[in-house]
Design a protein around this motif. Structure first.
Motif, short mmCIF file in Angstrom:
data_model
loop_
_atom_site.label_atom_id
_atom_site.label_comp_id
_atom_site.label_asym_id
_atom_site.label_seq_id
_atom_site.Cartn_x
_atom_site.Cartn_y
_atom_site.Cartn_z
N UNK A 64 0.82 -1.21 0.00
CA UNK A 64 0.00 0.00 0.00
C UNK A 64 0.86 1.26 0.00
N UNK A 65 1.91 1.28 0.80
CA UNK A 65 2.79 2.44 0.85
C UNK A 65 3.52 2.60 -0.48
N UNK A 66 4.03 1.50 -1.03
CA UNK A 66 4.75 1.56 -2.31
C UNK A 66 3.85 2.11 -3.42
N UNK A 67 2.63 1.60 -3.51
CA UNK A 67 1.73 2.08 -4.56
C UNK A 67 1.32 3.53 -4.30
N UNK A 68 1.18 3.90 -3.02
CA UNK A 68 0.84 5.28 -2.70
C UNK A 68 1.94 6.24 -3.09
N UNK A 69 3.17 5.91 -2.71
CA UNK A 69 4.31 6.75 -3.09
C UNK A 69 4.42 6.83 -4.61
N UNK A 70 4.25 5.69 -5.26
CA UNK A 70 4.31 5.68 -6.72
C UNK A 70 3.21 6.51 -7.35
N UNK A 71 1.99 6.40 -6.82
CA UNK A 71 0.86 7.14 -7.38
C UNK A 71 1.03 8.64 -7.18
N UNK A 72 1.39 9.04 -5.98
CA UNK A 72 1.57 10.46 -5.70
C UNK A 72 2.74 11.03 -6.51
N UNK A 73 3.85 10.31 -6.50
CA UNK A 73 5.02 10.77 -7.23
C UNK A 73 4.79 10.83 -8.73
N UNK A 74 4.11 9.82 -9.25
CA UNK A 74 3.85 9.80 -10.69
C UNK A 74 2.88 10.90 -11.08
N UNK A 82 4.97 16.71 -17.59
CA UNK A 82 4.17 16.40 -18.78
C UNK A 82 2.95 17.29 -18.94
N UNK A 83 2.84 18.32 -18.09
CA UNK A 83 1.77 19.30 -18.24
C UNK A 83 0.37 18.76 -18.00
N UNK A 84 0.24 17.74 -17.16
CA UNK A 84 -1.09 17.20 -16.87
C UNK A 84 -1.85 18.16 -15.96
N UNK A 85 -3.19 18.11 -15.99
CA UNK A 85 -3.99 19.09 -15.24
C UNK A 85 -3.86 18.94 -13.72
N UNK A 86 -3.94 20.09 -13.04
CA UNK A 86 -3.85 20.12 -11.57
C UNK A 86 -5.10 20.81 -11.02
N UNK A 87 -6.25 20.19 -11.22
CA UNK A 87 -7.47 20.80 -10.70
C UNK A 87 -7.65 20.47 -9.22
N UNK A 92 -6.96 17.19 -4.23
CA UNK A 92 -7.58 16.68 -3.01
C UNK A 92 -7.43 15.16 -2.93
N UNK A 93 -7.69 14.48 -4.02
CA UNK A 93 -7.56 13.02 -4.04
C UNK A 93 -6.12 12.58 -3.78
N UNK A 94 -5.15 13.28 -4.34
CA UNK A 94 -3.75 12.96 -4.06
C UNK A 94 -3.43 13.19 -2.58
N UNK A 95 -4.02 14.22 -2.00
CA UNK A 95 -3.84 14.46 -0.58
C UNK A 95 -4.41 13.33 0.26
#
Length: 109
Positions: A64-74, A82-87, A92-95
């Protein structure tokens, strides 16, 4: 291996996961040989680091921690490189993911 070293390897695995995802974006479906090789090497390194960490840490927590770090970091990499949106909803979901990762770390016994 000590528990702190296992956590360090787990963090390293998460960071390697971010680098791997970036290399996957840059290899354009394995059509660019250099980036394809980099992505495969990063994948091997992250699996090795994760494999060592789960020798000591509970596998559920580590995964869970590995996937969380990977998801947040990615996601952060996507925003910055890569200029992806930051709405607001996305941030909030990343938080929330970050809160879950921190909670797992604090409650690991």
């Amino acid at each position: 291996m000590s528990v702190p070293l296992a956590w360090a390897l787990l963090l390293l695995a998460g960071l390697l996961d971010v680098a791997w995802a970036g290399a996957m974006k840059l290899n354009e479906g394995f059509t660019r040989p250099g980036w394809s090789l980099v992505s495969l090497l990063l994948l091997a390194a992250l699996v090795a680091a994760l494999g060592q960490a789960v020798r000591v840490l509970p596998v559920g927590t580590a995964y869970a921690v590995w996937t969380g770090v990977g998801a947040i970091g990615t996601a952060a990499l996507g925003l910055v490189a890569f200029g992806e949106p930051a709405n607001p909803a996305r941030l909030l979901c990343l938080g929330l993911v970050a809160a879950g990762v921190i909670g797992l770390r604090l409650t690991e016994g």
